[in-house]
Design a protein around this motif. Structure first.
Motif, PDB file in Angstrom:
ATOM      1  N   ALA A  23       0.878  -1.180   0.000  1.00  0.00           N
ATOM      2  CA  ALA A  23       0.000   0.000   0.000  1.00  0.00           C
ATOM      3  C   ALA A  23       0.912   1.225   0.000  1.00  0.00           C
ATOM      4  O   ALA A  23       1.263   1.747   1.056  1.00  0.00           O
ATOM      5  CB  ALA A  23      -0.914  -0.016   1.224  1.00  0.00           C
ATOM      6  N   PRO A  24       1.353   1.671  -1.183  1.00  0.00           N
ATOM      7  CA  PRO A  24       2.406   2.682  -1.278  1.00  0.00           C
ATOM      8  C   PRO A  24       2.161   3.963  -0.473  1.00  0.00           C
ATOM      9  O   PRO A  24       3.096   4.499   0.125  1.00  0.00           O
ATOM     10  CB  PRO A  24       2.493   2.980  -2.774  1.00  0.00           C
ATOM     11  N   ASP A  25       0.922   4.465  -0.449  1.00  0.00           N
ATOM     12  CA  ASP A  25       0.659   5.683   0.318  1.00  0.00           C
ATOM     13  C   ASP A  25       0.969   5.464   1.794  1.00  0.00           C
ATOM     14  O   ASP A  25       1.601   6.304   2.441  1.00  0.00           O
ATOM     15  CB  ASP A  25      -0.796   6.134   0.157  1.00  0.00           C
ATOM     16  N   ALA A  26       0.524   4.323   2.325  1.00  0.00           N
ATOM     17  CA  ALA A  26       0.768   4.023   3.737  1.00  0.00           C
ATOM     18  C   ALA A  26       2.259   3.869   4.013  1.00  0.00           C
ATOM     19  O   ALA A  26       2.767   4.373   5.022  1.00  0.00           O
ATOM     20  CB  ALA A  26       0.009   2.759   4.133  1.00  0.00           C
ATOM     21  N   ALA A  27       2.964   3.188   3.127  1.00  0.00           N
ATOM     22  CA  ALA A  27       4.403   2.993   3.313  1.00  0.00           C
ATOM     23  C   ALA A  27       5.140   4.324   3.295  1.00  0.00           C
ATOM     24  O   ALA A  27       6.046   4.552   4.107  1.00  0.00           O
ATOM     25  CB  ALA A  27       4.954   2.062   2.230  1.00  0.00           C
ATOM     26  N   ALA A  28       4.750   5.223   2.396  1.00  0.00           N
ATOM     27  CA  ALA A  28       5.400   6.531   2.320  1.00  0.00           C
ATOM     28  C   ALA A  28       5.163   7.344   3.588  1.00  0.00           C
ATOM     29  O   ALA A  28       6.080   7.992   4.104  1.00  0.00           O
ATOM     30  CB  ALA A  28       4.905   7.298   1.099  1.00  0.00           C
ATOM     31  N   VAL A  29       3.944   7.301   4.103  1.00  0.00           N
ATOM     32  CA  VAL A  29       3.640   8.035   5.333  1.00  0.00           C
ATOM     33  C   VAL A  29       4.450   7.461   6.490  1.00  0.00           C
ATOM     34  O   VAL A  29       5.033   8.203   7.288  1.00  0.00           O
ATOM     35  CB  VAL A  29       2.123   8.023   5.631  1.00  0.00           C
ATOM     36  N   MET A  30       4.518   6.147   6.597  1.00  0.00           N
ATOM     37  CA  MET A  30       5.275   5.521   7.689  1.00  0.00           C
ATOM     38  C   MET A  30       6.771   5.790   7.559  1.00  0.00           C
ATOM     39  O   MET A  30       7.458   6.008   8.553  1.00  0.00           O
ATOM     40  CB  MET A  30       5.007   4.017   7.739  1.00  0.00           C
ATOM     41  N   ALA A  31       7.291   5.803   6.334  1.00  0.00           N
ATOM     42  CA  ALA A  31       8.709   6.118   6.132  1.00  0.00           C
ATOM     43  C   ALA A  31       8.994   7.550   6.572  1.00  0.00           C
ATOM     44  O   ALA A  31       9.998   7.815   7.237  1.00  0.00           O
ATOM     45  CB  ALA A  31       9.102   5.917   4.670  1.00  0.00           C
ATOM     46  N   ARG A  79       2.089  14.041   0.449  1.00  0.00           N
ATOM     47  CA  ARG A  79       1.045  13.970  -0.577  1.00  0.00           C
ATOM     48  C   ARG A  79      -0.165  13.167  -0.129  1.00  0.00           C
ATOM     49  O   ARG A  79      -1.281  13.686  -0.148  1.00  0.00           O
ATOM     50  CB  ARG A  79       1.630  13.452  -1.896  1.00  0.00           C
ATOM     51  N   PRO A  80      -0.018  11.926   0.308  1.00  0.00           N
ATOM     52  CA  PRO A  80      -1.215  11.209   0.757  1.00  0.00           C
ATOM     53  C   PRO A  80      -1.741  11.726   2.095  1.00  0.00           C
ATOM     54  O   PRO A  80      -2.952  11.737   2.330  1.00  0.00           O
ATOM     55  CB  PRO A  80      -0.759   9.753   0.863  1.00  0.00           C
ATOM     56  N   ARG A  81      -0.836  12.151   2.972  1.00  0.00           N
ATOM     57  CA  ARG A  81      -1.267  12.614   4.293  1.00  0.00           C
ATOM     58  C   ARG A  81      -2.146  13.855   4.189  1.00  0.00           C
ATOM     59  O   ARG A  81      -3.090  14.026   4.943  1.00  0.00           O
ATOM     60  CB  ARG A  81      -0.051  12.888   5.182  1.00  0.00           C
ATOM     61  N   PRO A  88      -2.137  13.019  -5.394  1.00  0.00           N
ATOM     62  CA  PRO A  88      -2.299  12.556  -4.015  1.00  0.00           C
ATOM     63  C   PRO A  88      -1.584  11.253  -3.665  1.00  0.00           C
ATOM     64  O   PRO A  88      -1.350  10.980  -2.495  1.00  0.00           O
ATOM     65  CB  PRO A  88      -3.807  12.372  -3.884  1.00  0.00           C
ATOM     66  N   HIS A  89      -1.232  10.451  -4.655  1.00  0.00           N
ATOM     67  CA  HIS A  89      -0.690   9.127  -4.373  1.00  0.00           C
ATOM     68  C   HIS A  89       0.778   9.016  -4.752  1.00  0.00           C
ATOM     69  O   HIS A  89       1.251   9.684  -5.671  1.00  0.00           O
ATOM     70  CB  HIS A  89      -1.494   8.054  -5.121  1.00  0.00           C
ATOM     71  N   VAL A  90       1.481   8.155  -4.045  1.00  0.00           N
ATOM     72  CA  VAL A  90       2.854   7.841  -4.416  1.00  0.00           C
ATOM     73  C   VAL A  90       2.853   6.512  -5.164  1.00  0.00           C
ATOM     74  O   VAL A  90       1.996   5.663  -4.939  1.00  0.00           O
ATOM     75  CB  VAL A  90       3.793   7.780  -3.189  1.00  0.00           C
ATOM     76  N   GLU A  94       8.218   4.990  -5.701  1.00  0.00           N
ATOM     77  CA  GLU A  94       8.461   6.094  -4.774  1.00  0.00           C
ATOM     78  C   GLU A  94       8.380   5.622  -3.324  1.00  0.00           C
ATOM     79  O   GLU A  94       9.203   6.013  -2.487  1.00  0.00           O
ATOM     80  CB  GLU A  94       7.445   7.225  -4.999  1.00  0.00           C
ATOM     81  N   ALA A  95       7.403   4.781  -3.036  1.00  0.00           N
ATOM     82  CA  ALA A  95       7.276   4.246  -1.677  1.00  0.00           C
ATOM     83  C   ALA A  95       8.498   3.417  -1.316  1.00  0.00           C
ATOM     84  O   ALA A  95       9.045   3.552  -0.212  1.00  0.00           O
ATOM     85  CB  ALA A  95       6.007   3.420  -1.555  1.00  0.00           C
ATOM     86  N   LYS A  96       8.935   2.582  -2.229  1.00  0.00           N
ATOM     87  CA  LYS A  96      10.112   1.743  -1.983  1.00  0.00           C
ATOM     88  C   LYS A  96      11.341   2.601  -1.710  1.00  0.00           C
ATOM     89  O   LYS A  96      12.113   2.324  -0.788  1.00  0.00           O
ATOM     90  CB  LYS A  96      10.353   0.827  -3.180  1.00  0.00           C
TER      91      LYS A  96
END
Length: 128
Positions: A23-31, A79-81, A88-90, A94-96
């Motif tokens: 779930a790339p948006d979630a991963a980006a926010v957590m990173a 962006r997602p936050r 809005p999405h990564v 990008e998430a990786k």
């Protein structure tokens, strides 16, 4: 698995980033949260994440390249936050990249330092 030498809560955020790569948006926010938490553990608590990254650079906790990458992670997590209207999405890539940076930063700020400390103690014949 987030390395045990990375202090809480950064370790949990990084672990969640690994676990949400599907779930790339979630991963980006957590990173982004992991990066923020790491800087806070290092004593950078004032202002925004933007200003803490710049302060880490000025204190030589980060190299120029690391600070630039940290800003990219920060922007990606925003962006997602903030539900950016235009983008809005990564992407999965990008998430990786964001997760890879958070892992590298944790290794640089905490894991390597702890490994060096343990190695020095062992070289001096001290208990670890």
């Amino acid at each position: 698995m987030a390395h045990t030498d990375i202090p809480e809560p950064a370790r949990t955020y990084l672990q969640q980033a690994y676990e949400t790569l599907h779930a790339p948006d979630a991963a980006a926010v957590m990173a982004g949260s992991a990066v923020d938490a790491m800087l806070k553990v290092r004593g950078l608590t004032n202002g925004s994440l933007y200003s803490r990254i710049d302060e880490a650079l000025s204190q030589n906790l980060l190299t120029k390249g690391m600070a630039e990458w940290a800003h990219e992670v920060r922007l990606g997590s925003n962006r997602p936050r903030h539900a950016d209207r235009e983008n809005p999405h990564v992407s999965p890539d990008e998430a990786k990249q964001s997760v890879e940076f958070a892992e590298a930063l944790g290794n640089f700020l905490f894991v390597l330092t702890a490994r060096i400390d343990r190695g020095l103690k062992e070289a001096k014949g001290e208990q670890t």
